[in-house]
Design a protein around this motif. Structure first.
Motif, PDB file in Angstrom:
ATOM      1  N   GLN A   1      -8.297   0.888  -2.506  1.00  0.00           N
ATOM      2  CA  GLN A   1      -8.072  -0.430  -1.924  1.00  0.00           C
ATOM      3  C   GLN A   1      -6.603  -0.834  -2.047  1.00  0.00           C
ATOM      4  N   ARG A   2      -6.029  -0.557  -3.207  1.00  0.00           N
ATOM      5  CA  ARG A   2      -4.633  -0.944  -3.452  1.00  0.00           C
ATOM      6  C   ARG A   2      -3.639  -0.150  -2.611  1.00  0.00           C
ATOM      7  N   SER A   3      -4.080   0.942  -2.033  1.00  0.00           N
ATOM      8  CA  SER A   3      -3.189   1.740  -1.191  1.00  0.00           C
ATOM      9  C   SER A   3      -3.503   1.596   0.293  1.00  0.00           C
ATOM     10  N   LYS A   4      -4.457   0.747   0.618  1.00  0.00           N
ATOM     11  CA  LYS A   4      -4.865   0.547   2.011  1.00  0.00           C
ATOM     12  C   LYS A   4      -3.933  -0.464   2.684  1.00  0.00           C
ATOM     13  N   PRO A   5      -3.235  -0.084   3.755  1.00  0.00           N
ATOM     14  CA  PRO A   5      -2.275  -0.982   4.409  1.00  0.00           C
ATOM     15  C   PRO A   5      -2.851  -2.354   4.763  1.00  0.00           C
ATOM     16  N   GLY A   6      -4.065  -2.375   5.331  1.00  0.00           N
ATOM     17  CA  GLY A   6      -4.647  -3.652   5.720  1.00  0.00           C
ATOM     18  C   GLY A   6      -4.813  -4.597   4.549  1.00  0.00           C
TER      19      GLY A   6
ATOM     20  N   GLN B   1       7.058  -0.773   0.392  1.00  0.00           N
ATOM     21  CA  GLN B   1       7.533   0.606   0.278  1.00  0.00           C
ATOM     22  C   GLN B   1       6.362   1.561   0.050  1.00  0.00           C
ATOM     23  N   GLY B   2       5.349   1.082  -0.647  1.00  0.00           N
ATOM     24  CA  GLY B   2       4.201   1.923  -0.945  1.00  0.00           C
ATOM     25  C   GLY B   2       3.308   2.224   0.253  1.00  0.00           C
ATOM     26  N   ILE B   3       3.414   1.413   1.304  1.00  0.00           N
ATOM     27  CA  ILE B   3       2.543   1.616   2.482  1.00  0.00           C
ATOM     28  C   ILE B   3       3.339   1.796   3.772  1.00  0.00           C
ATOM     29  N   SER B   4       4.664   1.773   3.688  1.00  0.00           N
ATOM     30  CA  SER B   4       5.485   1.777   4.912  1.00  0.00           C
ATOM     31  C   SER B   4       5.231   2.988   5.790  1.00  0.00           C
ATOM     32  N   SER B   5       5.049   4.167   5.193  1.00  0.00           N
ATOM     33  CA  SER B   5       4.830   5.360   6.007  1.00  0.00           C
ATOM     34  C   SER B   5       3.502   5.272   6.753  1.00  0.00           C
ATOM     35  N   GLN B   6       2.485   4.711   6.111  1.00  0.00           N
ATOM     36  CA  GLN B   6       1.187   4.560   6.773  1.00  0.00           C
ATOM     37  C   GLN B   6       1.261   3.549   7.912  1.00  0.00           C
ATOM     38  N   VAL B   7       1.983   2.445   7.668  1.00  0.00           N
ATOM     39  CA  VAL B   7       2.135   1.425   8.716  1.00  0.00           C
ATOM     40  C   VAL B   7       2.915   1.997   9.886  1.00  0.00           C
TER      41      VAL B   7
ATOM     42  N   GLN C   1       3.030   5.023  10.936  1.00  0.00           N
ATOM     43  CA  GLN C   1       2.178   5.908  11.718  1.00  0.00           C
ATOM     44  C   GLN C   1       1.146   5.125  12.536  1.00  0.00           C
ATOM     45  N   ALA C   2       0.635   4.058  11.943  1.00  0.00           N
ATOM     46  CA  ALA C   2      -0.404   3.273  12.609  1.00  0.00           C
ATOM     47  C   ALA C   2       0.152   2.432  13.752  1.00  0.00           C
ATOM     48  N   ASP C   3       1.340   1.845  13.537  1.00  0.00           N
ATOM     49  CA  ASP C   3       1.936   0.976  14.560  1.00  0.00           C
ATOM     50  C   ASP C   3       3.456   0.968  14.365  1.00  0.00           C
ATOM     51  N   PRO C   4       4.159   1.932  14.967  1.00  0.00           N
ATOM     52  CA  PRO C   4       5.613   2.049  14.794  1.00  0.00           C
ATOM     53  C   PRO C   4       6.377   0.769  15.134  1.00  0.00           C
ATOM     54  N   GLU C   5       5.935   0.090  16.193  1.00  0.00           N
ATOM     55  CA  GLU C   5       6.635  -1.130  16.613  1.00  0.00           C
ATOM     56  C   GLU C   5       6.495  -2.236  15.567  1.00  0.00           C
ATOM     57  N   ALA C   6       5.293  -2.418  15.041  1.00  0.00           N
ATOM     58  CA  ALA C   6       5.066  -3.433  14.013  1.00  0.00           C
ATOM     59  C   ALA C   6       5.839  -3.080  12.746  1.00  0.00           C
ATOM     60  N   HIS C   7       5.840  -1.813  12.394  1.00  0.00           N
ATOM     61  CA  HIS C   7       6.572  -1.367  11.206  1.00  0.00           C
ATOM     62  C   HIS C   7       8.057  -1.692  11.327  1.00  0.00           C
TER      63      HIS C   7
ATOM     64  N   GLN D   1       3.086 -12.042  11.535  1.00  0.00           N
ATOM     65  CA  GLN D   1       2.493 -11.748  12.854  1.00  0.00           C
ATOM     66  C   GLN D   1       2.336 -10.250  13.068  1.00  0.00           C
ATOM     67  N   ASN D   2       3.348  -9.486  12.682  1.00  0.00           N
ATOM     68  CA  ASN D   2       3.273  -8.039  12.855  1.00  0.00           C
ATOM     69  C   ASN D   2       2.333  -7.406  11.835  1.00  0.00           C
ATOM     70  N   SER D   3       2.278  -7.982  10.653  1.00  0.00           N
ATOM     71  CA  SER D   3       1.319  -7.508   9.655  1.00  0.00           C
ATOM     72  C   SER D   3      -0.098  -7.723  10.157  1.00  0.00           C
ATOM     73  N   GLN D   4      -0.320  -8.877  10.775  1.00  0.00           N
ATOM     74  CA  GLN D   4      -1.660  -9.186  11.264  1.00  0.00           C
ATOM     75  C   GLN D   4      -2.102  -8.205  12.339  1.00  0.00           C
ATOM     76  N   LYS D   5      -1.160  -7.736  13.136  1.00  0.00           N
ATOM     77  CA  LYS D   5      -1.492  -6.727  14.147  1.00  0.00           C
ATOM     78  C   LYS D   5      -2.046  -5.475  13.482  1.00  0.00           C
ATOM     79  N   VAL D   6      -1.379  -5.066  12.413  1.00  0.00           N
ATOM     80  CA  VAL D   6      -1.816  -3.855  11.701  1.00  0.00           C
ATOM     81  C   VAL D   6      -3.154  -4.105  11.014  1.00  0.00           C
ATOM     82  N   ILE D   7      -3.299  -5.292  10.426  1.00  0.00           N
ATOM     83  CA  ILE D   7      -4.555  -5.647   9.750  1.00  0.00           C
ATOM     84  C   ILE D   7      -5.716  -5.631  10.750  1.00  0.00           C
ATOM     85  N   ASP D   8      -5.495  -6.230  11.918  1.00  0.00           N
ATOM     86  CA  ASP D   8      -6.546  -6.283  12.939  1.00  0.00           C
ATOM     87  C   ASP D   8      -6.891  -4.889  13.459  1.00  0.00           C
TER      88      ASP D   8
END
Length: 347
Positions: free
Chosen positions: A227-232, A279-285, A287-293, A332-339
């Motif tokens: 859970q602690r490593s999950k980007p959302g 920093q701990g989740i940036s690579s995952q974000v 990959q999931a959404d380059p623009e939001a990252h 706003q960009n975090s919410q995109k990744v969360i959604d």
């Protein structure tokens, strides 16, 4: 931030949506959690009214909110020490009691009435975990800036930031700590604060400080590693911490000057920890959404420049409005990744 009155707060858990300003922490009973733009699952509102805040964000329970949350009102209205005044006049039978008890004027109340509540929100599931992680993140931010100040031989400035985790936050998360079978560490924090007050040059300060940080980290580790490593999940916590930092910074600025060093430092500590978390989740974000990252990374870099050092500069680097804009971009960009993450999980 402020007074020792927090120890007298009833245990509350505001509904925040992120893993903080002190300025704005979420509590299980208090629907005013930081980063309310995120929507963790498992929020059970005691009443519909209590969960429908201004602009879609949960309202702030003036009977249970910690000073960090109440700082949102202080920053918005520009009334020095308003957070303490609200707390000192509890309990409130209705939001309008803020006017009846002469805490603020009717005109001021009209500006914040859509954000005020005396209702409670109970958290369950992920929302409860986000609340827990955010409160502990606020503790961590306080300690990070305290360490900077101690390293700069500024024990008097560092001491309040060691006290805040106990005075403002511990009582609000204590119930969850017990539920998660986390060993009590209030005594450790209080002991460190007392030592910094009485004998800051004592070599034991360093060892006690390390023990305090380890205790907070251990409490965070009570959450599953997955859970602690999950980007959302982490982004919800980040949004909460940024919401708190934004409120603290707004409360720190008056008439274009940094009038409250403690609030400035609180917000610095929260943003420092946000950077560590991202920093701990940036690579995952990425990959999931380059623009939001890219938007998050760029805005975080700009936001970090607002606090060039732990000791405030002569003039603010940015206005509160500038900071709010950066925080909103990140949220706003975090919410995109969360959604997006939530949608994938449901498939």
């Amino acid at each position: 931030m402020k007074s020792i009155g927090y120890i007298c707060l009833t245990i509350a858990t505001a509904a925040i949506v992120t893993l903080t300003s002190c300025s704005s922490t979420p509590t299980a009973e208090n629907p005013s959690a930081p980063g309310a733009s995120s929507k963790p699952q498992g929020t059970e509102a005691v009443s519909q009214q209590s969960h429908s805040g201004h602009g879609g964000k949960p309202k702030i329970n003036i009977n249970t909110a910690i000073l960090s949350e109440l700082d949102k009102f202080e920053a918005k209205l520009g009334v020095p020490a308003l957070s303490n005044k609200i707390q000192a006049n509890r309990p409130y039978g209705s939001p309008e009691d803020l006017v009846t008890k002469k805490v603020i004027t009717q005109e001021q109340f009209d500006q914040i009435k859509d954000q005020v509540s005396i209702q409670e929100v109970k958290l369950q599931g992920e929302a409860k975990d986000v609340d827990y992680a955010t409160k502990l993140g606020l503790m961590k931010g306080h300690l990070l800036v305290a360490k900077e100040l101690l390293d700069q031989n500024q024990p008097k400035q560092a001491e309040p930031h060691i006290g805040h985790p106990v005075e403002e936050i511990y009582v609000d998360v204590e119930e969850q700590l017990n539920e998660r079978k986390v060993k009590e560490f209030k005594t450790t924090l209080v002991g460190l604060q007392d030592l910094v007050k009485s004998n800051p040059k004592n070599a034991k300060v360093k060892t006690d400080f390390v023990a305090s940080v380890q205790a907070v980290d251990g409490a965070i580790a009570a959450l599953p590693t997955s859970q602690r490593s999950k980007p959302g999940f982490v982004l919800q916590v980040i949004n909460g911490l940024l919401d708190a930092a934004n409120s603290e910074y707004g409360a720190a600025i008056a008439n274009g000057k940094i009038a409250a060093a403690i609030e400035y430092q609180d917000s610095r500590g929260f943003v420092t920890y946000v950077n560590e978390l991202y920093q701990g989740i940036s690579s995952q974000v990425s990959q999931a959404d380059p623009e939001a990252h890219k938007a998050i990374e760029t805005s975080l870099a700009d936001l970090t420049k607002v606090w060039p050092a732990a000791v405030p500069p002569a003039k603010p680097v940015k206005t509160p409005e500038d900071v709010t804009k950066l925080v909103k971009t990140i949220e706003q960009n975090s919410q995109k990744v969360i959604d997006e993450s939530s949608t994938k999980a449901q498939k």
